[in-house]
Design a protein around this motif. Structure first.
Motif, short mmCIF file in Angstrom:
data_model
loop_
_atom_site.label_atom_id
_atom_site.label_comp_id
_atom_site.label_asym_id
_atom_site.label_seq_id
_atom_site.Cartn_x
_atom_site.Cartn_y
_atom_site.Cartn_z
N CYS A 273 0.83 -1.22 0.00
CA CYS A 273 0.00 0.00 0.00
C CYS A 273 0.86 1.26 0.00
O CYS A 273 0.51 2.26 -0.65
N VAL A 274 1.98 1.23 0.71
CA VAL A 274 2.88 2.39 0.72
C VAL A 274 3.41 2.65 -0.69
O VAL A 274 3.41 3.78 -1.19
N THR A 275 3.84 1.58 -1.35
CA THR A 275 4.36 1.71 -2.73
C THR A 275 3.26 2.18 -3.67
O THR A 275 3.46 3.07 -4.50
N ILE A 276 2.09 1.58 -3.54
CA ILE A 276 0.96 1.92 -4.42
C ILE A 276 0.56 3.38 -4.24
O ILE A 276 0.32 4.10 -5.21
N GLY A 277 0.50 3.84 -2.98
CA GLY A 277 0.13 5.22 -2.71
C GLY A 277 1.09 6.20 -3.37
O GLY A 277 0.67 7.19 -3.99
N THR A 278 2.37 5.90 -3.27
CA THR A 278 3.39 6.76 -3.90
C THR A 278 3.21 6.81 -5.41
O THR A 278 3.24 7.88 -6.03
N VAL A 279 3.02 5.63 -6.01
CA VAL A 279 2.86 5.54 -7.47
C VAL A 279 1.61 6.29 -7.92
O VAL A 279 1.61 6.99 -8.94
N MET A 280 0.51 6.15 -7.18
CA MET A 280 -0.75 6.79 -7.58
C MET A 280 -0.66 8.32 -7.51
O MET A 280 -1.22 9.02 -8.36
N VAL A 281 0.04 8.85 -6.51
CA VAL A 281 0.22 10.30 -6.44
C VAL A 281 1.03 10.79 -7.64
O VAL A 281 0.68 11.80 -8.28
N ILE A 282 2.11 10.08 -7.94
CA ILE A 282 2.93 10.44 -9.11
C ILE A 282 2.08 10.36 -10.38
O ILE A 282 2.13 11.25 -11.24
N LEU A 283 1.29 9.31 -10.50
CA LEU A 283 0.47 9.11 -11.69
C LEU A 283 -0.53 10.25 -11.87
O LEU A 283 -0.67 10.81 -12.96
N GLY A 284 -1.22 10.61 -10.79
CA GLY A 284 -2.22 11.68 -10.88
C GLY A 284 -1.60 13.02 -11.24
O GLY A 284 -2.09 13.73 -12.12
N CYS A 285 -0.51 13.37 -10.56
CA CYS A 285 0.15 14.66 -10.84
C CYS A 285 0.79 14.68 -12.22
O CYS A 285 0.75 15.71 -12.92
#
Length: 427
Positions: A273-285
């Motif tokens: 979840c920590v990795t996924i959260g980081t990736v999703m923030v990068i993806l959205g921005c």
């Protein structure tokens, strides 16, 4: 002026060590506030809309699947099989490391995950066998980068979503380049090990033992065939394949092998979840970043600028490769693809370069970024596993970077390496 503010502020935030996803978002916000390109609410809206996508669901599911496989004993059994068949060759343990990384790449889709899962098992054994630490860790970091080339591949999903290219075609095209890089690394470590006197396991080959460890690992070995076979046979989409991979990894780890204990499950999921959260923030921005570029018609301007230098595909690909290698040194694969794919894709297609082939070129370039300082995330993971400094890993990395660049040139200028399987299947 818009491009100068957008790229200049992003570079400034990265220099001051702002996390990548936040840096991209702040650069977008600064540009919006300066020029009023879109509404100030655009970033928050894009953060939701960019991640509200069926293909994007494959990313968190493949991340979870890779973590479950590493903790559930899948990688250890793959290592046992590789050791049984390749361990007696000169430089056997080094060759085994490459083979295991290639196989684990076919079930994880992540470079750092491959380094972490395989490294914890092979590094102690190789050091005890007399291999130098700098060689071992540099090899591990390099072989781990194959994790984003052999399908399934998270960066390929991102490229496919960013450009509208078929993800299943990208997966099929990634197999040849991944195998090519693995073979180049195997040839190099064989001759280097011969030079250094690093022999293989002196124990004679035992067919009964080899069959036993293969049978024990049958469920782990079936994993990539289920995932990739299901995609290519049209049984399920890449996103559905990611869900199948996560469920299959859970069943193997908990019920078949029993290596994944109930108390460890939540720890593995929380790490994912920590990795996924980081990736999703990068993806959205990064999606906001790409949309601002599109609104301001910056990709078209950059494409026209590059084509004024030359309209020869060979020359333009040299320029693109040099750019991507440089970007890979300072930017992670996820934001690099999300930011640069919309810019470089029009350049490639205007020159008649196949979109799938170009996607593989991008992914291989950025995979080399995993092992080039200062970012080089695989170098950091390898150093942590080897309990040593980053400089110790970097000391042995140069020959492997050269081997990767040689492979990149072959992949770039021999399209059949990537597109051959697609042509055989009539795509």
């Amino acid at each position: 002026m818009t491009a100068a503010i957008l790229f200049g502020s992003l570079a400034g935030f990265l220099i001051f060590n702002v996390p990548v996803g936040i840096a991209i978002g702040m650069a977008c916000m600064l540009t919006i506030m300066t020029f009023g390109t879109v509404s100030g609410l655009y970033i928050s809206q894009t953060l939701v809309s960019a991640t509200d996508s069926f293909p994007i669901m494959a990313i968190p599911l493949f991340i979870l699947a890779g973590d479950l496989m590493g903790a559930g004993g899948v990688s250890r059994r793959i290592l046992d099989v590789a050791q049984a068949f390749f361990g007696r060759v000169t430089g056997g343990l080094a060759i085994v490391t490459v083979v295991v990384c290639m196989f684990f790449a076919a079930v994880s889709g992540s470079g750092p995950a491959t380094v972490a899962a395989v490294g914890s098992m092979v590094v102690p054994s190789m050091l005890r066998a007399g291999y130098s630490k700098s060689f071992v860790l540099a090899l591990l970091a390099t072989a781990g980068s194959i994790g984003v080339i052999i399908p399934p591949s998270i960066p390929m999903v991102l490229y496919g979503v960013s450009t509208g290219t078929s993800i299943s075609s990208l997966f099929l095209a990634g197999a040849g380049p991944g195998i090519l890089i693995g073979l180049v690394l195997i040839v190099y470590v064989y001759f280097y090990s011969k030079k250094m006197g690093w022999s293989g396991d002196p124990t004679p080959f035992n067919g009964t033992r080899a069959m036993k460890v293969t049978w024990d690992a049958k469920w782990a070995l079936l994993n990539p065939f289920i995932i990739l076979g299901g995609i290519y046979a049209g049984v399920f989409t890449p996103t559905e394949a990611a869900a199948v991979a996560a469920v299959y990894a859970f069943i193997c780890g908990v019920f078949i092998y029993g290596d994944l204990k109930p108390k460890e499950i939540f720890s593995v999921i929380s790490g994912s979840c920590v990795t996924i959260g980081t990736v999703m923030v990068i993806l959205g921005c990064a999606s906001t970043f790409a949309r601002i570029l599109t609104i301001e018609q910056i990709p078209g301007a950059i494409a026209d600028g590059m084509l004024t230098i030359s309209d020869n595909p060979i020359v333009v690909l040299i320029i693109i490769n040099a750019l991507l290698l440089l970007v890979g040194c300072v930017m992670d694969t996820t934001p690099a693809i999300l930011v640069l794919a919309p810019i470089l894709y029009p350049v490639a297609t205007s020159l008649g370069i196949d979109p799938v082939h170009f996607g593989i070129i991008m992914v291989v370039n950025l995979a080399i970024g995993f092992i080039t300082p200062p970012l080089g995330i695989n170098l950091f993971v390898a150093a942590r596993i080897g309990d040593t400094t980053l400089s110790q890993v970097i000391k042995g990395i140069v020959p492997f970077v050269l081997a990767m660049i040689l492979s990149l040139l072959i992949i770039t200028y021999v399209p059949g390496v990537s597109l051959g399987p697609l042509h055989l299947m009539g795509r």
